[in-house]
Design a protein around this motif. Structure first.
Motif, PDB file in Angstrom:
ATOM      1  N   THR A   1      43.991  42.090  28.569  1.00 25.87           N
ATOM      2  CA  THR A   1      44.488  42.658  27.545  1.00 25.87           C
ATOM      3  C   THR A   1      45.472  43.846  27.987  1.00 25.87           C
ATOM      4  O   THR A   1      45.496  44.273  29.128  1.00 25.87           O
TER       5      THR A   1
ATOM      6  N   GLU B   1      32.816  47.819  28.474  1.00 24.14           N
ATOM      7  CA  GLU B   1      33.149  46.371  29.020  1.00 24.14           C
ATOM      8  C   GLU B   1      34.360  46.377  29.884  1.00 24.14           C
ATOM      9  O   GLU B   1      34.466  45.622  30.637  1.00 24.14           O
ATOM     10  N   THR B   2      35.547  47.089  29.253  1.00 19.92           N
ATOM     11  CA  THR B   2      36.875  47.176  30.053  1.00 19.92           C
ATOM     12  C   THR B   2      36.495  47.818  31.221  1.00 19.92           C
ATOM     13  O   THR B   2      37.107  47.389  32.282  1.00 19.92           O
TER      14      THR B   2
ATOM     15  N   LYS C   1      34.085  32.585  38.457  1.00 18.87           N
ATOM     16  CA  LYS C   1      33.339  32.895  37.203  1.00 18.87           C
ATOM     17  C   LYS C   1      31.943  33.166  37.398  1.00 18.87           C
ATOM     18  O   LYS C   1      31.272  34.068  36.633  1.00 18.87           O
TER      19      LYS C   1
ATOM     20  N   ARG D   1      34.751  45.399  33.960  1.00 21.91           N
ATOM     21  CA  ARG D   1      35.619  44.246  34.032  1.00 21.91           C
ATOM     22  C   ARG D   1      36.241  44.832  35.388  1.00 21.91           C
ATOM     23  O   ARG D   1      36.608  43.849  36.323  1.00 21.91           O
TER      24      ARG D   1
ATOM     25  N   ARG E   1      31.269  36.419  38.973  1.00 18.04           N
ATOM     26  CA  ARG E   1      31.661  37.490  38.006  1.00 18.04           C
ATOM     27  C   ARG E   1      32.867  38.140  38.311  1.00 18.04           C
ATOM     28  O   ARG E   1      33.271  39.407  38.157  1.00 18.04           O
TER      29      ARG E   1
ATOM     30  N   ASP F   1      43.733  32.938  32.945  1.00 17.55           N
ATOM     31  CA  ASP F   1      44.334  32.776  31.706  1.00 17.55           C
ATOM     32  C   ASP F   1      45.401  31.825  31.671  1.00 17.55           C
ATOM     33  O   ASP F   1      45.733  31.318  30.447  1.00 17.55           O
TER      34      ASP F   1
ATOM     35  N   GLN G   1      42.412  36.523  37.638  1.00 18.45           N
ATOM     36  CA  GLN G   1      42.247  36.422  36.188  1.00 18.45           C
ATOM     37  C   GLN G   1      43.544  36.200  35.440  1.00 18.45           C
ATOM     38  O   GLN G   1      43.419  35.274  34.607  1.00 18.45           O
TER      39      GLN G   1
ATOM     40  N   SER H   1      36.637  36.671  34.012  1.00 19.96           N
ATOM     41  CA  SER H   1      36.139  36.574  32.874  1.00 19.96           C
ATOM     42  C   SER H   1      36.594  35.401  31.878  1.00 19.96           C
ATOM     43  O   SER H   1      37.723  35.176  32.016  1.00 19.96           O
ATOM     44  N   ASP H   2      35.863  34.989  31.126  1.00 19.97           N
ATOM     45  CA  ASP H   2      36.596  34.224  29.769  1.00 19.97           C
ATOM     46  C   ASP H   2      37.412  34.727  29.032  1.00 19.97           C
ATOM     47  O   ASP H   2      38.326  34.210  28.474  1.00 19.97           O
ATOM     48  N   GLU H   3      37.368  36.214  28.904  1.00 19.57           N
ATOM     49  CA  GLU H   3      37.979  36.901  28.210  1.00 19.57           C
ATOM     50  C   GLU H   3      39.502  37.087  28.667  1.00 19.57           C
ATOM     51  O   GLU H   3      39.529  37.650  30.156  1.00 19.57           O
ATOM     52  N   PRO H   4      40.594  37.130  27.872  1.00 17.89           N
ATOM     53  CA  PRO H   4      41.932  37.016  28.906  1.00 17.89           C
ATOM     54  C   PRO H   4      42.197  38.693  28.985  1.00 17.89           C
ATOM     55  O   PRO H   4      41.601  39.599  28.514  1.00 17.89           O
TER      56      PRO H   4
END
Length: 331
Positions: free
Chosen positions: A204, A40-41, A193, A44, A196, A184, A180, A199-202
């Motif tokens: 990391t 997934e990383t 969004k 992205r 794509r 955040d 992104q 993402s809704d994921e912040p």
């Protein structure tokens, strides 16, 4: 510069940029798997950057159609794939576009398993390799044109793909990375969004480290490709200058303000990517506006430099035994 060749100049430069971006994305995937990162990383990073590949090829083919006397008869060029390098070039371009489009759709929509999508990615990269090979072969195979029947054609075409393709991906990474970060921080980008791009994921620490390492590799790849082109030019011009009359005429025609500008721009790209972009990426721990500007400027300069270089390539269309006539017609 011959304006009549502009469609082919755009097609070859943009098409190679598209292929190069696919290769770079593949290398980023391989690096991510080698570092045992989460799929997934990796996605992205690479999914958004695929926007730098597909549209480029479509744009390139659109430009190439204007080079045909009758675009509606373009399919006739596929009738001699077994004997014509030009037919092979068009066929490989169609193959690359079809496989690449299918792979991109599967990746964005999550169709099929990850293993199947990776096979499609590999096939896209191979189809792109075939496209660049047939592009170079189309010109190299003309033995009566000394400026083209030379190994430098292969070097220029492949290095162009790596130079512009890597910077296209680098620019895409910087844009999405900054978008992104804004997401955040509370900014709402509905369109980004849906595409794509974010993402809704912040963000990391793992994603940031992966991005900066990718940008370092991209910077070095672009710088190396630029250096190879810079080193090849004097060798190529020296070979032309000591060759037969047609080759000498081409060497004389090439040496002027266009070549000087092309080399200065390319040298600037090498410095920007190999020094400034690499150092900024190595020390960045968050989206960096200065790094984005460096990569953006390097990308623009690289594309302009390659367009000028490809224009010089077509100025080399001097046949053995016909250079006197060509010279008179050019006056």
């Amino acid at each position: 510069m011959n304006a009549e060749e502009l469609p082919m100049i755009l097609f070859t430069v943009i098409g190679q940029m598209s292929v190069g971006s696919i290769w770079i994305l593949g290398l980023i995937h391989i690096y991510g798997y080698a570092k045992k990162l989460k799929p997934e990383t990796i996605d992205r990073i690479t999914n958004a950057a695929m926007y730098a590949a597909g549209p480029l090829l479509v744009l390139g083919f659109f430009a190439a159609f204007f080079h045909l006397g009758d675009p509606f008869h373009a399919l006739n060029t596929l009738r001699h794939v077994g004997s014509s390098w030009m037919s092979r070039e068009i066929a490989s371009g169609v193959l690359y576009g079809a496989v690449g489009l299918f792979f991109a759709a599967c990746q964005w929509m999550g169709w099929f398993s990850r293993a199947v999508r990776e096979v499609l990615a590999a096939l896209t990269a191979l189809a792109g390799l075939l496209l660049v090979i047939t592009m170079a072969g189309t010109y190299y195979s003309v033995e009566t044109i000394p400026a083209w029947h030379n190994a430098s054609v292969w070097i220029f075409f492949f290095c162009s793909a790596i130079l512009t393709g890597s910077l296209a991906v680098g620019l895409a990474l910087m844009v999405t990375w900054n978008m992104q970060a804004k997401r955040d921080a509370g900014s709402k980008s509905t369109w980004a969004k849906k595409l794509r791009l974010i993402s809704d994921e912040p963000l990391t620490g793992e994603l940031t480290a992966f991005t900066t390492k990718s940008l370092q590799g991209i910077s070095l790849a672009a710088a190396l490709a630029g250096v190879v082109i810079l080193v090849t030019y004097p060798i190529y011009l020296g070979w032309l200058a000591t060759g037969e009359q047609a080759a000498q005429d081409v060497a004389h025609e090439m040496q002027g303000p266009v070549l000087t500008t092309r080399l200065i721009l390319l040298a600037t790209v090498v410095v920007l990517t190999g020094v400034f972009a690499f150092m900024r990426a190595r020390t960045a721990d968050k989206p960096n506006r200065a790094l984005a500007w460096i990569i953006g400027i390097a990308f623009v300069l690289a594309v302009v430099s390659e367009l000028l270089g490809r224009g010089l390539h077509y100025e080399g269309l001097w046949h053995v035994g016909l250079n006197t006539t060509q010279y008179l017609l050019g006056q």
